[in-house]
Design an enzyme around this catalytic site. Structure first.
Site, PDB file in Angstrom:
ATOM      1  N   HIS A   1      -6.165  -5.824  -3.021  1.00 60.17           N
ATOM      2  CA  HIS A   1      -7.027  -5.890  -1.847  1.00 60.17           C
ATOM      3  C   HIS A   1      -7.388  -7.320  -1.461  1.00 60.17           C
ATOM      4  CE1 HIS A   1      -8.570  -1.441  -1.935  1.00 60.17           C
ATOM      5  NE2 HIS A   1      -7.301  -1.555  -1.584  1.00 60.17           N
ATOM      6  N   THR A   2      -6.770  -8.290  -2.104  1.00 59.39           N
ATOM      7  CA  THR A   2      -6.895  -9.661  -1.624  1.00 59.39           C
ATOM      8  C   THR A   2      -6.103  -9.841  -0.325  1.00 59.39           C
ATOM      9  OG1 THR A   2      -6.760 -11.985  -2.292  1.00 59.39           O
ATOM     10  CG2 THR A   2      -4.908 -10.583  -2.891  1.00 59.39           C
TER      11      THR A   2
ATOM     12  N   HIS B   1       0.449   4.307  -2.710  1.00 61.82           N
ATOM     13  CA  HIS B   1       0.182   5.671  -2.275  1.00 61.82           C
ATOM     14  C   HIS B   1       1.358   6.609  -2.593  1.00 61.82           C
ATOM     15  CE1 HIS B   1      -3.567   5.206   0.381  1.00 61.82           C
ATOM     16  NE2 HIS B   1      -3.479   4.160  -0.433  1.00 61.82           N
TER      17      HIS B   1
ATOM     18  N   ARG C   1       0.834  -1.213   0.000  1.00 64.03           N
ATOM     19  CA  ARG C   1       0.000   0.000   0.000  1.00 64.03           C
ATOM     20  C   ARG C   1       0.866   1.260   0.000  1.00 64.03           C
ATOM     21  NH1 ARG C   1      -3.326   2.814   4.174  1.00 64.03           N
ATOM     22  NH2 ARG C   1      -5.151   3.669   3.107  1.00 64.03           N
TER      23      ARG C   1
END
Length: 330
Positions: free
Chosen positions: A205-206, A78, A74
């Protein structure tokens, strides 16, 4: 008759699997279109131990806490979505600069900085002032995915680090969990990423989790949620309070990089509104079905999309700097 049909189907399935595997290998071995100054061998002579150092630290961190894999991944997302993949997300605020860590999409949710710090410390000991924090983050995110059972890919290197960060740009560029598919497509297109890239990258997002504050509107207000799934999430996330409570984005295998995320979308068991938008009668429905049934296709497209995302506006040449500490400029 039925026996022959089943053998034929099995053979076809094997051929399809073998074809997808070969395509993935070609993707990982073939030259990739990229920024002309990025190369997988950028540090081959100046810091040859770099890949082994990064992998060893990430592996140790994930053995201690598997959720750090999603956290590091992540961080890379980002970072790249705010002024390119330049390590700016790693910078702490200063009296003269409001950085990205306290943006709406980052505050109280970004984690894994200590993993990057640990890698940087070991890399500096091996090859001082040579490897950027931006490249360390790119390598660490790849290794995190692979260690969680996902694909690998050649990481293109040669980025330099930003001298500053921008809270305002982070608040503007990071997709919120309330985004529609149309808005998501626009945001990703602005970064040179297609609908296929969007759908594949969302498969990250798994793994990972979300705060109650992010998924509350979806489980209380959206009609496109399985009622039993929503009821359980409401029990964890009340209408008022409990904003910091977390639930896994993929309840089936939260620390395994697989296709469960897409199967959850098809069953309307997505934790975030923006995720469920990928399977809601729109243009991404076919890709979600495809990935849910074909893990090799997902892996291949995810790897390709990660390379593309890693090419978003890198600093190269004389731009930026090589930070000696990832949390602050030199």
């Amino acid at each position: 008759m039925h026996y022959l049909e089943s053998v034929g189907m099995a053979s076809f399935s094997n051929v399809r699997w073998l074809t997808a595997t070969l395509l993935l290998l070609l993707l990982l071995l073939a030259p990739c279109a990229t920024h002309p100054q990025l190369s997988p061998s950028f540090y081959a002579t100046t810091c040859p131990k770099l890949p082994a150092i990064v992998l060893s630290v990430v592996e140790k961190a994930l053995k201690r806490n598997p959720t750090l894999g999603a956290a590091v991944l992540r961080l890379f997302f980002h970072d790249c979505f705010v002024n390119g993949c330049d390590g700016s997300v790693l910078l702490d605020d200063t009296p003269a600069m409001a950085g990205e860590k306290n943006a709406v999409g980052n505050a109280n949710s970004l984690r894994g900085f200590e993993v990057i710090d640990a890698i940087k410390s070991k890399v500096e000991a091996a090859c001082r002032s040579t490897v950027s924090c931006a490249d360390i983050l790119a390598l660490a995110s790849r290794d995190a995915v692979t260690l969680l059972g996902g694909p690998s890919w050649r990481v293109l290197l040669g980025r330099r680090d930003a001298l500053t960060a921008s809270l305002a740009d982070a608040n503007t560029n990071l997709p919120p969990p309330s985004d529609s598919l149309s808005s998501l497509r626009t945001r990703f297109a602005g970064k040179g990423l297609s609908l296929r890239d969007l759908t594949a990258l969302s498969g990250a997002h798994t793994v990972g989790s979300a705060r109650c504050a992010s998924f509350r509107p979806h489980v209380y207000n959206d009609p496109d949620v399985d009622p039993r799934y929503a009821a359980f999430r409401r029990h964890i996330c009340p209408r008022v309070g409990g904003d910091a409570r977390r639930l896994p984005l993929d309840a089936t295998s939260p620390n395994r990089f697989d296709v469960s995320y897409y199967r959850d979308l098809m069953a309307r068991r997505s934790l975030l509104h923006s995720d469920q938008e990928l399977f809601n009668g729109g243009a991404a429905d076919g890709l979600v079905r495809h990935y849910s049934a074909n893990g090799q296709a997902f892996y291949m497209d995810f790897a390709a999309a990660m390379v593309k995302m890693g090419n978003i506006s890198p600093l190269t040449g004389a731009a930026g700097e090589i930070r000696t500490h990832c949390r602050r400029a030199n």
